[in-house]
Design an enzyme around this catalytic site. Structure first.
Site, PDB file in Angstrom:
ATOM      1  N   SER A   1       0.879  -1.179   0.000  1.00  0.00           N
ATOM      2  CA  SER A   1       0.000   0.000   0.000  1.00  0.00           C
ATOM      3  C   SER A   1       0.910   1.220   0.000  1.00  0.00           C
ATOM      4  O   SER A   1       2.097   1.118   0.352  1.00  0.00           O
ATOM      5  CB  SER A   1      -0.842  -0.005   1.285  1.00  0.00           C
ATOM      6  OG  SER A   1      -1.433   1.259   1.509  1.00  0.00           O
TER       7      SER A   1
ATOM      8  N   TYR B   1      -2.014  -1.265  10.431  1.00  0.00           N
ATOM      9  CA  TYR B   1      -1.975  -1.384   8.968  1.00  0.00           C
ATOM     10  C   TYR B   1      -0.667  -0.804   8.423  1.00  0.00           C
ATOM     11  O   TYR B   1       0.009  -1.422   7.598  1.00  0.00           O
ATOM     12  CB  TYR B   1      -3.190  -0.641   8.396  1.00  0.00           C
ATOM     13  CG  TYR B   1      -3.416  -0.811   6.914  1.00  0.00           C
ATOM     14  CD1 TYR B   1      -4.174  -1.884   6.434  1.00  0.00           C
ATOM     15  CD2 TYR B   1      -2.910   0.097   5.991  1.00  0.00           C
ATOM     16  CE1 TYR B   1      -4.417  -2.033   5.069  1.00  0.00           C
ATOM     17  CE2 TYR B   1      -3.142  -0.044   4.636  1.00  0.00           C
ATOM     18  CZ  TYR B   1      -3.903  -1.111   4.176  1.00  0.00           C
ATOM     19  OH  TYR B   1      -4.129  -1.251   2.823  1.00  0.00           O
TER      20      TYR B   1
HETATM   21  P1  NAD Z   1     -11.469  -6.301   0.251  1.00  0.00           P
HETATM   22  O1  NAD Z   1     -11.988  -6.181   1.635  1.00  0.00           O
HETATM   23  O2  NAD Z   1     -12.340  -5.924  -0.905  1.00  0.00           O
HETATM   24  O3  NAD Z   1     -10.946  -7.785  -0.017  1.00  0.00           O
HETATM   25  C1  NAD Z   1     -10.167  -8.456   0.930  1.00  0.00           C
HETATM   26  C2  NAD Z   1     -10.111  -9.916   0.554  1.00  0.00           C
HETATM   27  O4  NAD Z   1      -9.329 -10.594   1.540  1.00  0.00           O
HETATM   28  C3  NAD Z   1     -11.475 -10.612   0.538  1.00  0.00           C
HETATM   29  O5  NAD Z   1     -11.501 -11.574  -0.488  1.00  0.00           O
HETATM   30  C4  NAD Z   1     -11.528 -11.284   1.919  1.00  0.00           C
HETATM   31  O6  NAD Z   1     -12.395 -12.415   1.955  1.00  0.00           O
HETATM   32  C5  NAD Z   1     -10.068 -11.692   2.055  1.00  0.00           C
HETATM   33  N1  NAD Z   1      -9.671 -11.951   3.431  1.00  0.00           N
HETATM   34  C6  NAD Z   1      -9.775 -11.148   4.517  1.00  0.00           C
HETATM   35  N2  NAD Z   1      -9.309 -11.784   5.606  1.00  0.00           N
HETATM   36  C7  NAD Z   1      -8.885 -13.009   5.203  1.00  0.00           C
HETATM   37  C8  NAD Z   1      -8.317 -14.122   5.860  1.00  0.00           C
HETATM   38  N3  NAD Z   1      -8.069 -14.116   7.184  1.00  0.00           N
HETATM   39  N4  NAD Z   1      -8.021 -15.226   5.126  1.00  0.00           N
HETATM   40  C9  NAD Z   1      -8.275 -15.267   3.796  1.00  0.00           C
HETATM   41  N5  NAD Z   1      -8.806 -14.232   3.114  1.00  0.00           N
HETATM   42  C10 NAD Z   1      -9.118 -13.123   3.816  1.00  0.00           C
HETATM   43  O7  NAD Z   1     -10.108  -5.453   0.273  1.00  0.00           O
HETATM   44  P2  NAD Z   1      -9.256  -4.766  -0.902  1.00  0.00           P
HETATM   45  O8  NAD Z   1      -9.472  -3.314  -0.802  1.00  0.00           O
HETATM   46  O9  NAD Z   1      -9.479  -5.441  -2.202  1.00  0.00           O
HETATM   47  O10 NAD Z   1      -7.789  -5.045  -0.366  1.00  0.00           O
HETATM   48  C11 NAD Z   1      -6.932  -6.016  -0.914  1.00  0.00           C
HETATM   49  C12 NAD Z   1      -5.504  -5.680  -0.548  1.00  0.00           C
HETATM   50  O11 NAD Z   1      -5.145  -4.429  -1.114  1.00  0.00           O
HETATM   51  C13 NAD Z   1      -5.257  -5.555   0.960  1.00  0.00           C
HETATM   52  O12 NAD Z   1      -3.998  -6.109   1.297  1.00  0.00           O
HETATM   53  C14 NAD Z   1      -5.246  -4.060   1.175  1.00  0.00           C
HETATM   54  O13 NAD Z   1      -4.483  -3.698   2.300  1.00  0.00           O
HETATM   55  C15 NAD Z   1      -4.597  -3.604  -0.117  1.00  0.00           C
HETATM   56  N6  NAD Z   1      -4.849  -2.207  -0.429  1.00  0.00           N
HETATM   57  C16 NAD Z   1      -6.116  -1.760  -0.666  1.00  0.00           C
HETATM   58  C17 NAD Z   1      -6.303  -0.425  -0.968  1.00  0.00           C
HETATM   59  C18 NAD Z   1      -7.653   0.136  -1.276  1.00  0.00           C
HETATM   60  O14 NAD Z   1      -7.772   1.369  -1.428  1.00  0.00           O
HETATM   61  N7  NAD Z   1      -8.685  -0.654  -1.391  1.00  0.00           N
HETATM   62  C19 NAD Z   1      -5.224   0.458  -1.014  1.00  0.00           C
HETATM   63  C20 NAD Z   1      -3.941  -0.046  -0.761  1.00  0.00           C
HETATM   64  C21 NAD Z   1      -3.772  -1.381  -0.475  1.00  0.00           C
END
Ligand code: NAD
Length: 260
Positions: free
Chosen positions: A142, A155
């Site tokens: 991130s 985080y």
């Molecule tokens: P999201 O909540 O849409 O998806 C998260 C996914 O992880 C889901 O499929 C959920 O079921 C799975 N998950 C959660 N806990 C779990 C566990 N214990 N075991 C197995 N699966 C698990 O989130 P997102 O926004 O798509 O985020 C995905 C990644 O991208 C994360 O690492 C997040 O930190 C990173 N990220 C997101 C953003 C953003 O703006 N959305 C920005 C920077 C980084």
């Protein structure tokens, strides 16, 4: 381009992970999906991706906060799909709170899911990648791997840790055909961020639409969200031969968040 390769994408039942799975599948890779959700919906997703991209698609319900379940996911992927060539450590959670009020169990969960899972999954796949001298490990970090925001201590700590792990693995694999890199998204509109927008709307007494504009305005100069499709396309690029000497980097996809 990735025909014959097999990829595990953690957290691929939603958001960015699903975008990555779709992009890798679209490039011809067989897929092992992972993440939580409704069983019937996940099965429909699995079968739909297999049909749309004519690739093999499996599903592991592993809870990646549990090392034994990560090892089982890798074993299952290897058994069902033959091998693991690409590992995308994507699953992640968020919890926002000031440090002194941060619940201990939320700290432990964020560190386990956003950081330690990456270590356990990399440890589990590296031996077989080394045996074929080819592999791509992509950690979805991130912008919070490089800078902080208030009320995100766990985080931010976890994502900084992911970048350290990425560099270390890149060094340990530097003379092999295995690369390890991180992608650093800014705001991407997914359920994880929608919750923060909804909380913000409630806190500030503004509409959800207004909260979205203010969230972007605060940090992301482009004023636009990055998309799961864009993050997926960057993953495909990192899996290409052209990226064979891209090693140990933290690649922002952040609408100029970090340029400030
Ligand atoms: P999201 O909540 O849409 O998806 C998260 C996914 O992880 C889901 O499929 C959920 O079921 C799975 N998950 C959660 N806990 C779990 C566990 N214990 N075991 C197995 N699966 C698990 O989130 P997102 O926004 O798509 O985020 C995905 C990644 O991208 C994360 O690492 C997040 O930190 C990173 N990220 C997101 C953003 C953003 O703006 N959305 C920005 C920077 C980084």
């Amino acid at each position: 381009m990735l025909k014959g390769k097999t990829a595990i994408v953690t957290g691929s039942t939603s958001g960015i992970g699903l975008g990555i799975a779709r992009a890798l599948g679209g490039a011809g890779a067989n897929l092992m999906l992972n993440g939580f959700g409704d069983a019937a919906q996940i099965e429909a997703l699995r079968a739909g991706l297999a049909k749309e991209f004519s690739v093999k698609v499996g599903y592991s319900g592993a809870d990646i906060s549990k090392p034994a379940q990560i090892h089982e996911m890798v074993r299952q992927a290897t058994q069902e799909l033959g091998k693991v060539d690409i590992l995308v450590n994507n699953a992640g959670i968020q919890h926002t709170s000031k440090v002194e009020e941060f619940p201990d169990d939320r700290w432990d969960a964020v560190i386990a899911i956003n950081l330690s899972s990456n270590f356990h999954a990399i440890k589990a796949v590296l031996p077989q990648m080394k045996s074929r001298n080819w592999g791509r490990i992509i950690n979805i970090a991130s912008v919070h791997g490089l800078v902080a925001s208030a009320e995100k201590s766990a985080y931010v700590a976890a994502k900084h840790g992911v970048l350290g792990l990425t560099k270390t693995v890149a060094l340990e694999t530097a003379t092999t055909g295995i690369t390890c890199n991180a992608i650093c998204p800014g705001w991407v509109l997914t359920p994880l961020v929608q919750k923060q927008i909804d909380d913000r709307a409630k806190r500030d007494g503004v509409s959800v639409a207004q909260a979205k504009v203010e969230l972007l305005g605060e940090k992301q100069p482009s004023g636009e969200f990055a998309t799961p499709e864009q993050i997926g396309a960057v993953c495909v690029m990192l899996c290409s031969d052209a990226a064979a000497q891209i090693r140990g980097i933290a690649l922002p996809v952040d609408g100029a968040w970090l340029a400030q």
